[in-house]
Motif scaffolding. Structure first.
Motif, mmCIF file in Angstrom:
data_model
loop_
_atom_site.group_PDB
_atom_site.id
_atom_site.type_symbol
_atom_site.label_atom_id
_atom_site.label_comp_id
_atom_site.label_asym_id
_atom_site.label_seq_id
_atom_site.Cartn_x
_atom_site.Cartn_y
_atom_site.Cartn_z
ATOM 1 N N PHE A 41 0.829 -1.202 0.000
ATOM 2 C CA PHE A 41 0.000 0.000 0.000
ATOM 3 C C PHE A 41 0.864 1.254 0.000
ATOM 4 O O PHE A 41 1.842 1.342 0.734
ATOM 5 C CB PHE A 41 -0.900 0.007 1.240
ATOM 6 N N THR A 42 0.495 2.234 -0.829
ATOM 7 C CA THR A 42 1.152 3.536 -0.853
ATOM 8 C C THR A 42 0.091 4.620 -0.900
ATOM 9 O O THR A 42 -0.849 4.533 -1.682
ATOM 10 C CB THR A 42 2.062 3.686 -2.092
ATOM 11 N N SER A 43 0.264 5.637 -0.070
ATOM 12 C CA SER A 43 -0.654 6.768 -0.076
ATOM 13 C C SER A 43 0.158 8.052 0.066
ATOM 14 O O SER A 43 1.024 8.143 0.931
ATOM 15 C CB SER A 43 -1.653 6.667 1.076
ATOM 16 N N THR A 44 -0.128 9.034 -0.791
ATOM 17 C CA THR A 44 0.525 10.329 -0.727
ATOM 18 C C THR A 44 -0.540 11.398 -0.564
ATOM 19 O O THR A 44 -1.518 11.412 -1.311
ATOM 20 C CB THR A 44 1.349 10.601 -2.000
ATOM 21 N N ARG A 45 -0.337 12.261 0.401
ATOM 22 C CA ARG A 45 -1.298 13.345 0.680
ATOM 23 C C ARG A 45 -0.570 14.669 0.745
ATOM 24 O O ARG A 45 0.593 14.748 1.140
ATOM 25 C CB ARG A 45 -1.996 13.108 2.014
ATOM 26 N N LYS A 46 -1.308 15.729 0.385
ATOM 27 C CA LYS A 46 -0.763 17.071 0.422
ATOM 28 C C LYS A 46 -0.948 17.664 1.812
ATOM 29 O O LYS A 46 -1.943 17.423 2.478
ATOM 30 C CB LYS A 46 -1.455 17.950 -0.614
ATOM 31 N N LEU A 47 0.031 18.473 2.230
ATOM 32 C CA LEU A 47 0.007 19.118 3.538
ATOM 33 C C LEU A 47 0.418 20.563 3.337
ATOM 34 O O LEU A 47 1.387 20.840 2.619
ATOM 35 C CB LEU A 47 0.996 18.383 4.433
#
Length: 76
Positions: free
Chosen positions: A66-72
């Protein structure tokens, strides 16, 4: 900034390799917050961005397949 994530699992004794890292807008690694196997469950990690400039950052969670990228967005 508080980052929360959940690691699913069938039993409580499964350890899952986890990496949680912060990147700047250019893709440069800023800081690795987690880099160790963890049991399934709910976690939260605090990122102190005091040394960083205001702007857009990304955090990426890698856990098994699993890979998840989110903006901050860091504001001062």
């Amino acid at each position: 900034t508080l980052i929360r994530y959940f690691l699913p699992g069938i039993s409580e004794k499964n350890f899952i390799p986890v990496k949680l890292a912060i990147y700047d807008i250019t893709g440069r690694l800023v800081e690795t917050l987690v880099n160790q196997p963890q049991e399934p469950g709910i976690y939260q990690v605090q990122w102190d961005g005091k040394k960083q400039a205001s702007g857009v950052y990304f955090y990426r969670l890698l856990s098994g397949d699993f890979t998840s990228t989110r903006k901050l967005l860091l504001l001062r």
